[in-house]
Write a protein that holds these residues in place. Structure first.
Motif, short mmCIF file in Angstrom:
data_model
loop_
_atom_site.label_atom_id
_atom_site.label_comp_id
_atom_site.label_asym_id
_atom_site.label_seq_id
_atom_site.Cartn_x
_atom_site.Cartn_y
_atom_site.Cartn_z
N VAL A 35 -36.77 -54.95 -64.43
CA VAL A 35 -35.97 -55.26 -65.55
C VAL A 35 -36.18 -56.77 -65.46
O VAL A 35 -36.42 -57.40 -64.61
CB VAL A 35 -34.33 -55.04 -64.96
CG1 VAL A 35 -33.36 -56.05 -66.03
CG2 VAL A 35 -34.12 -53.68 -65.10
N SER A 36 -35.99 -57.49 -66.90
CA SER A 36 -36.23 -58.87 -66.93
C SER A 36 -35.06 -59.40 -68.27
O SER A 36 -34.90 -58.72 -69.06
CB SER A 36 -37.58 -59.06 -67.41
OG SER A 36 -37.72 -60.58 -67.73
N ASP A 37 -34.74 -60.42 -67.88
CA ASP A 37 -33.77 -61.31 -68.95
C ASP A 37 -34.59 -62.53 -69.23
O ASP A 37 -34.74 -63.50 -68.72
CB ASP A 37 -32.43 -61.60 -67.97
CG ASP A 37 -31.49 -62.50 -69.18
OD1 ASP A 37 -31.90 -62.50 -70.25
OD2 ASP A 37 -30.56 -62.67 -68.65
N GLY A 38 -34.55 -62.52 -70.86
CA GLY A 38 -35.69 -63.81 -71.03
C GLY A 38 -34.54 -64.77 -71.43
O GLY A 38 -33.33 -64.54 -71.80
N VAL A 39 -34.79 -66.10 -70.79
CA VAL A 39 -33.81 -67.36 -70.83
C VAL A 39 -33.66 -67.74 -72.30
O VAL A 39 -34.65 -67.98 -72.94
CB VAL A 39 -34.17 -68.43 -69.90
CG1 VAL A 39 -33.21 -69.60 -70.18
CG2 VAL A 39 -34.10 -67.86 -68.54
N SER A 40 -32.62 -67.49 -73.12
CA SER A 40 -32.50 -67.89 -74.45
C SER A 40 -32.92 -69.40 -74.84
O SER A 40 -33.18 -69.36 -76.25
CB SER A 40 -30.94 -67.57 -74.72
OG SER A 40 -29.86 -68.53 -74.00
N ARG A 41 -32.83 -70.16 -74.07
CA ARG A 41 -33.08 -71.64 -74.56
C ARG A 41 -34.53 -71.81 -74.50
O ARG A 41 -34.87 -72.88 -74.95
CB ARG A 41 -32.36 -72.66 -73.59
CG ARG A 41 -32.97 -72.71 -72.34
CD ARG A 41 -32.24 -73.65 -71.40
NE ARG A 41 -32.49 -73.94 -70.05
CZ ARG A 41 -32.15 -73.14 -68.89
NH1 ARG A 41 -31.22 -72.42 -69.22
NH2 ARG A 41 -32.66 -73.42 -67.83
N SER A 42 -35.48 -71.10 -74.16
CA SER A 42 -36.82 -71.09 -74.12
C SER A 42 -37.62 -70.45 -75.28
O SER A 42 -36.91 -70.31 -76.18
CB SER A 42 -37.46 -70.57 -72.75
OG SER A 42 -37.08 -69.00 -72.83
N VAL A 53 -42.27 -57.05 -67.68
CA VAL A 53 -41.73 -55.73 -67.19
C VAL A 53 -42.90 -54.93 -67.40
O VAL A 53 -43.10 -53.75 -66.80
CB VAL A 53 -40.44 -55.07 -67.81
CG1 VAL A 53 -39.10 -56.19 -67.27
CG2 VAL A 53 -40.39 -55.15 -69.54
N THR A 54 -43.25 -54.63 -68.71
CA THR A 54 -44.30 -53.78 -68.96
C THR A 54 -45.52 -53.97 -68.24
O THR A 54 -46.22 -52.81 -67.59
CB THR A 54 -45.02 -54.00 -70.54
OG1 THR A 54 -43.88 -53.94 -71.36
CG2 THR A 54 -45.80 -52.98 -71.02
N GLY A 108 -38.42 -56.20 -59.64
CA GLY A 108 -39.20 -55.06 -59.74
C GLY A 108 -39.17 -54.06 -58.57
O GLY A 108 -38.66 -54.67 -57.37
N LEU A 109 -39.08 -52.95 -58.90
CA LEU A 109 -38.89 -51.82 -57.67
C LEU A 109 -40.11 -50.91 -57.70
O LEU A 109 -40.46 -50.51 -58.54
CB LEU A 109 -37.59 -51.03 -58.19
CG LEU A 109 -37.30 -49.84 -57.09
CD1 LEU A 109 -37.01 -50.50 -55.70
CD2 LEU A 109 -36.08 -49.19 -57.81
#
Length: 429
Positions: A35-42, A53-54, A108-109
């Motif tokens: 799972v990943s969350d892109g930081v919106s200000r980047s 993640v892929t 990552g798991l």
């Protein structure tokens, strides 16, 4: 060992799925989940989180810095293609020339089938939770993995992986353990904050979600009730059972893909657009088929409008006529009374007496010839008698005129008080 997987994600309220920067990936062959969350200000964070993640679940031959560098190369290739497009905005090119990076958190798991072990790493405010199936003490048995330190505070400055160079923030935290019956939860920051706050109640809530629709309904309600931050949300639920058995069998998988959500949303928007166009086209065709009816309706409307306007104008003119006539009548009455009062004011107080004296003088003058010819009248008795009667009648008329004049003067003095003409003008207006 049997494995059941559920995965749901959604975008911020009032935004589109194409702008969602949360991503997850599942690979049953490599037994990897992320799972990943892109930081919106980047700079283009949604592409960076998707690539991370892929590649984690697919490139089992890479790990650590080698995997990160490979992901960076993939991200750069995609950005180069975007910037080369003719319709690319100037500010996008400006960020590209400055070499602004994309930023993303990560969890990552991985399951090791033979060893019956698990291993995970986390960076930033994306979390991994594990709760055993038959737990007795939720707080003590709950496994929490994140690079955030205790006490956990969610803010806008998480640790992250960068898409350019080695300037990453923070150090990934790793943990491993034996596989036991229970559920792993991998989730991004908004979901993780809610999970920690709700505690054991969150487990029961998640169990209810049997579809993407259930998940979206919960997120919408939680946002409205301020139970959750309005943000992109992603969660993977990996349930393990019969761990004592050898091998890994994926019993069921219900994972919503972001690409499908984007495609469905765009298709729905296109359907709505086409429906509006068809309705507009049908309306235009109907109008073109019945031009006479439309013309009749419009002319009837225009005539009705004109009649209404004429009627209103006539009423206004009548009101103006009544007002002007009333003002004229009042003015005439006022001026007439004022004129009479001015005339009376010019006459002396003994006007009636002097008038009577004038009448007496005139009558006496008229009678003088009679007196001079008295001798003649005396010779004719019948004529003298008639002249005497005439004199008496004239005298009576004069007296009656005097009486009537006095009465009218007295009546006017009683009916109207003695008011200055100027003050009457003020009262009038």
């Amino acid at each position: 060992m049997k494995v059941t997987i559920k995965g749901f994600l959604t975008c911020k309220r009032a935004e589109h799925y194409i702008d969602c920067a949360d991503n997850y990936a599942v690979n049953k062959s490599s037994h990897r989940f992320s799972v990943s969350d892109g930081v919106s200000r980047s700079f283009f964070p949604k592409f960076w989180s998707e690539i991370v993640v892929t590649q984690f679940v697919e490139r089992t031959d890479l790990s650590g810095n080698d995997l990160i560098k490979f992901c960076q190369e993939e991200w750069q290739k995609r950005i180069d293609k975007i910037v080369a497009l003719p319709d690319t905005k100037w500010f996008t090119k400006s960020q590209y020339n400055r070499k602004d990076p994309a930023l993303a958190t990560f969890v990552g798991l991985q399951f090791f089938e033979k060893e019956k072990k698990w291993s995970a790493s986390a960076l930033g405010d994306s979390f991994l939770f594990f709760i055993p199936k038959d737990f007795k003490d939720f707080q003590n048995e709950l496994v929490i993995l994140s690079s955030k330190t205790v006490p956990i505070v969610f803010d806008n400055f998480p640790d992250y992986l960068t898409s350019i160079g080695d300037d990453h923030k923070g150090r990934p935290k790793e943990e491993s353990g034996n596989l036991i019956n229970g559920i792993f939860y991998l989730m991004t920051d908004a979901m993780a904050e809610w999970f920690i706050k709700e505690g054991e109640n969150a487990i029961g809530e998640i169990t209810v979600w049997q579809s993407q629709a259930d998940f979206e309904k919960f997120i919408s309600q939680a946002n409205e009730e301020n139970q959750m931050t309005n943000d992109d949300c992603a969660i993977l639920c990996i349930e393990l059972s019969e761990v004592e058995k050898n091998g890994i069998e994926y019993e069921s998988e219900q994972v919503t893909k972001l690409h499908d959500l984007i495609a469905n949303q765009e298709a729905e928007e296109e359907r709505v657009k086409q429906k509006k166009q068809e309705e507009e086209k049908a309306k235009q065709e109907k109008e073109s088929e019945n031009p006479k009816d439309n013309k009749f309706d419009s002319s009837q409307y225009e005539s009705t409008t004109k009649e209404g306007s004429a009627k209103e104008i006539k009423e206004v003119q009548l009101r103006k006529g009544f007002i002007s006539k009333g003002m004229k009548t009042v003015k005439e009455l006022f001026l007439g009374k004022e004129k009479e009062e001015n005339i009376e004011a010019e006459l002396p107080e003994n006007n009636s007496d002097s008038e009577a004296e004038n009448i007496d003088g005139q009558s006496s003058k008229q009678l003088e010839p009679v007196k001079e010819s008295r001798g003649e009248l005396e010779t004719t008795p019948v004529e003298n008698k008639s002249h005497g009667n005439d004199k008496n009648e004239e005298t009576e008329k004069i007296e009656e005129a005097k009486v009537e004049k006095n009465e009218s003067a007295n009546l006017e003095s009683k009916e109207q008080p003695n008011i200055d003409p100027k003050s009457k003008i003020v009262d009038k207006f």
